[in-house]
Design an enzyme around this catalytic site. Structure first.
Site, PDB file in Angstrom:
ATOM      1  N   TYR A   1       0.876  -1.179   0.000  1.00  0.00           N
ATOM      2  CA  TYR A   1       0.000   0.000   0.000  1.00  0.00           C
ATOM      3  C   TYR A   1       0.912   1.227   0.000  1.00  0.00           C
ATOM      4  O   TYR A   1       1.712   1.393   0.923  1.00  0.00           O
ATOM      5  CB  TYR A   1      -0.888   0.038   1.242  1.00  0.00           C
ATOM      6  CG  TYR A   1      -1.458  -1.305   1.697  1.00  0.00           C
ATOM      7  CD1 TYR A   1      -2.355  -2.014   0.906  1.00  0.00           C
ATOM      8  CD2 TYR A   1      -1.104  -1.840   2.946  1.00  0.00           C
ATOM      9  CE1 TYR A   1      -2.885  -3.240   1.343  1.00  0.00           C
ATOM     10  CE2 TYR A   1      -1.634  -3.059   3.384  1.00  0.00           C
ATOM     11  CZ  TYR A   1      -2.514  -3.745   2.578  1.00  0.00           C
ATOM     12  OH  TYR A   1      -3.037  -4.951   3.021  1.00  0.00           O
TER      13      TYR A   1
ATOM     14  N   ASP B   1      -1.974   7.370 -10.457  1.00  0.00           N
ATOM     15  CA  ASP B   1      -2.066   5.938 -10.152  1.00  0.00           C
ATOM     16  C   ASP B   1      -1.909   5.034 -11.371  1.00  0.00           C
ATOM     17  O   ASP B   1      -1.752   5.509 -12.485  1.00  0.00           O
ATOM     18  CB  ASP B   1      -3.397   5.670  -9.427  1.00  0.00           C
ATOM     19  CG  ASP B   1      -3.202   4.762  -8.234  1.00  0.00           C
ATOM     20  OD1 ASP B   1      -2.573   3.700  -8.393  1.00  0.00           O
ATOM     21  OD2 ASP B   1      -3.668   5.117  -7.135  1.00  0.00           O
TER      22      ASP B   1
HETATM   23  C1  FMN Z   1       2.927  -0.925  -7.080  1.00  0.00           C
HETATM   24  C2  FMN Z   1       1.652  -1.290  -6.359  1.00  0.00           C
HETATM   25  C3  FMN Z   1       1.021  -0.363  -5.543  1.00  0.00           C
HETATM   26  C4  FMN Z   1      -0.143  -0.674  -4.863  1.00  0.00           C
HETATM   27  N1  FMN Z   1      -0.721   0.261  -4.057  1.00  0.00           N
HETATM   28  C5  FMN Z   1      -1.834  -0.051  -3.358  1.00  0.00           C
HETATM   29  C6  FMN Z   1      -2.398   0.893  -2.458  1.00  0.00           C
HETATM   30  O1  FMN Z   1      -1.905   2.010  -2.306  1.00  0.00           O
HETATM   31  N2  FMN Z   1      -3.507   0.521  -1.754  1.00  0.00           N
HETATM   32  C7  FMN Z   1      -4.076  -0.718  -1.892  1.00  0.00           C
HETATM   33  O2  FMN Z   1      -5.064  -1.001  -1.212  1.00  0.00           O
HETATM   34  N3  FMN Z   1      -3.566  -1.627  -2.749  1.00  0.00           N
HETATM   35  C8  FMN Z   1      -2.453  -1.329  -3.476  1.00  0.00           C
HETATM   36  N4  FMN Z   1      -1.907  -2.254  -4.330  1.00  0.00           N
HETATM   37  C9  FMN Z   1      -2.559  -3.575  -4.479  1.00  0.00           C
HETATM   38  C10 FMN Z   1      -2.288  -4.475  -3.277  1.00  0.00           C
HETATM   39  O3  FMN Z   1      -0.915  -4.565  -3.026  1.00  0.00           O
HETATM   40  C11 FMN Z   1      -2.860  -5.871  -3.499  1.00  0.00           C
HETATM   41  O4  FMN Z   1      -4.263  -5.757  -3.652  1.00  0.00           O
HETATM   42  C12 FMN Z   1      -2.532  -6.868  -2.402  1.00  0.00           C
HETATM   43  O5  FMN Z   1      -3.127  -8.116  -2.705  1.00  0.00           O
HETATM   44  C13 FMN Z   1      -3.005  -6.393  -1.048  1.00  0.00           C
HETATM   45  O6  FMN Z   1      -2.621  -7.314  -0.039  1.00  0.00           O
HETATM   46  P1  FMN Z   1      -3.686  -7.825   1.026  1.00  0.00           P
HETATM   47  O7  FMN Z   1      -4.600  -8.750   0.252  1.00  0.00           O
HETATM   48  O8  FMN Z   1      -2.884  -8.550   2.049  1.00  0.00           O
HETATM   49  O9  FMN Z   1      -4.401  -6.643   1.549  1.00  0.00           O
HETATM   50  C14 FMN Z   1      -0.723  -1.953  -5.021  1.00  0.00           C
HETATM   51  C15 FMN Z   1      -0.106  -2.886  -5.852  1.00  0.00           C
HETATM   52  C16 FMN Z   1       1.071  -2.574  -6.520  1.00  0.00           C
HETATM   53  C17 FMN Z   1       1.715  -3.600  -7.401  1.00  0.00           C
END
Ligand code: FMN
Ligand code: MN
Length: 488
Positions: free
Chosen positions: A179, A288
């Site tokens: 995030y 984004d």
């Molecule tokens: C470069 C990058 C930036 C990301 N930024 C965010 C973010 O700011 N907020 C968010 O909720 N997910 C973001 N994501 C997506 C999450 O990392 C992804 O949905 C992940 O599965 C979340 O982990 P969790 O399931 O444990 O919550 C991003 C992914 C990438 C590749």
């Protein structure tokens, strides 16, 4: 053998000629972003970039490390991204398939996974330098990616490749999610976990308990660990266990200095701190990965208590924006790795393509072996109920003979096969936080298209036409005689 840390991976990229060094002084405000964007847009995703001399900071910056199929495969140490699906299939086939959730809950207990349970260590490279008295984020080369990033009260700098570690206050289960981190000042940042994500689930629990929430942000680890922070795993699976599986070696974790959260010991930088439940502040806007700015909104505030790092820290960052960008290749890895897990619940699914232009939540092309009336529509509804597939704004279902990796061929089939009133399902529900088209935030509509061949049982009153295919004997004859025609 697993990469020991980020450096080992960078070294390999350099040896293979896949990393370029920039010696000229560059500004972390917008300049690195523009250089990286041009690299991402060059054929095949260009090179990884190592900026040795970054204005205003003693530390170097690396970008675009995952930004090509070749580098993504090297990152996960495979020849092809499908190799991981093969390993997952082998593991799943050790017992009779049941529901996805049951399967996934079982995974940690399966032998292969148990070898990869993270290991706690005492001495960690990420704690070579410990700054507890005067932690200061401003010494790091945190990038401002796009002109409209941030608020007038800050510099619009964001940590874009962070691994955010939290713990469920009830079960003690850890989570790691990527995030982005909006830096407000030397010791304060935003915490941009969308409400659908595991970090937000943990936060809700701390809020209900009225307890201060410890959080640690790690930056720069070996590539499988970084990738795992982005993987859409169910809440019950520890991302670090999954990373261990990917790298075929358990991840070494170290306890933070000011809390009992654990982070990968090989990290370059660790930012320790806490969130006071209920304290929120405007986060964003941020250019984004949709290619648009995600709107500023209220998110929890993260307070820094301690910063630990390697002496000669290397700071990795990613630039997201209009596709293709580095994260597209991480998403493609997810598409390949998670296909076998989707197939546990939906064995009729043959293949899936999340085109880069759809930035993953906007479109999915899926081929199925259709065997009963309404089968494609069942898949559409089923996928909208599965983890982060719930965000899919457009699902296109085709028959198994269609290669969904060939978008032109798929488009031809879909456009011919669809009767729009009969074959389109429009539904409502949660949409990705980043979707800007829905009238309400996080709630909007999605469309499914059944582009399979229709049957009598589905109300098709006419015969479905035969597809044009030349007879084999003529194909062979022409192949044999090709030279005779003098066309080459
Ligand atoms: C470069 C990058 C930036 C990301 N930024 C965010 C973010 O700011 N907020 C968010 O909720 N997910 C973001 N994501 C997506 C999450 O990392 C992804 O949905 C992940 O599965 C979340 O982990 P969790 O399931 O444990 O919550 C991003 C992914 C990438 C590749
Ligand atoms: Mn998770």
């Amino acid at each position: 053998m697993a990469y020991k840390d980020l450096r080992k991976f960078l070294k390999l990229l350099e040896e293979k000629g896949l990393l370029k060094r920039v010696k000229a002084e560059v500004d972390p405000v917008l300049e690195i972003s523009e250089i990286t964007d041009r690299m991402c847009k060059s054929p095949g995703g260009g090179h990884a970039l190592f900026f040795e001399n970054v204005r205003g900071s003693a530390f170097p910056v690396v970008t675009n490390i995952f930004g090509s199929f070749e580098r993504m495969c090297l990152a996960l140490e495979v020849q092809s991204l499908d190799d991981i699906a093969g390993r997952i299939n082998e593991m799943l086939n050790q017992s009779p398939p049941r529901s996805l959730m049951e399967k996934v809950a079982m995974l940690p207990r399966l032998f292969e996974f148990s070898r990869y349970i993270p290991k706690r260590v005492k001495n960690a490279p990420c704690q070579e330098v410990i700054e507890k008295d005067n932690p200061d984020l401003s010494i790091f080369p945190v990038i401002k990616c796009w002109p409209g990033d941030g608020q007038p009260t800050d510099e619009g700098r964001f940590i874009t490749l962070p691994m955010v570690f939290t713990k469920d206050p009830e079960t003690g289960r850890p989570n790691c999610g990527m995030y982005r981190i909006h830096v407000y000042d030397k010791i304060t940042t935003g915490m941009h976990w969308h409400i659908h994500k595991d970090g937000a689930r943990h936060y809700d629990k701390y809020k209900a308990l009225g307890k201060k929430m410890p959080v640690c942000i790690a930056v720069g680890s070996d590539p499988a660990v970084i990738y795992s922070a982005t993987a859409p795993l169910p809440e019950s699976i520890d991302e670090m266990l999954f990373a261990g599986f990917l790298r075929r070696e358990q991840v070494k974790m170290v306890k933070c200095i000011t809390s009992d959260i654990e982070v990968p010991a090989n990290s370059e930088l660790v930012i320790e701190g806490y969130i006071e439940p209920g304290e929120e502040r405007i986060e964003g806007p941020f250019g984004d990965h949709t290619g648009f700015y995600s709107a500023a909104d209220n998110y929890p505030v993260f307070h820094v208590t301690c910063i630990t790092r390697r002496k000669d820290m290397i700071y990795p960052s990613t630039i997201v924006g209009k596709p293709p960008m580095e994260d597209c290749y991480m998403g493609k890895a997810t598409e390949r790795i998670f296909l076998p897990l989707l197939k546990v619940d939906f064995p009729e699914i043959q293949d899936m393509n999340l085109p880069m232009e759809g930035v993953f939540h906007n479109a999915a092309l899926i081929s199925i072996k259709k065997s009963y009336p309404g089968h494609a529509k069942k898949i559409i509804h089923g996928l909208w109920g599965k983890g982060q597939m719930m965000f899919s704004k457009l699902l296109i279902i085709v028959d198994a003979d269609v290669d969904v990796q060939n978008i032109s061929y798929t488009a031809w089939k879909v456009l011919n096969n669809v009767d729009w009133r009969r074959d389109v399902v429009v539904s409502e529900g949660p949409v990705d936080d980043l979707d800007h088209s829905s009238s309400l935030p996080r709630y909007g509509s999605k469309m499914g298209i059944d582009a399979t061949k229709k049957t009598r049982e589905e109300g098709m009153t006419r015969d479905w036409p035969e597809e044009i295919i030349m007879s084999d004997n003529i194909v062979n004859l022409v192949t044999q005689r090709w030279k005779e025609y003098g066309l080459e």
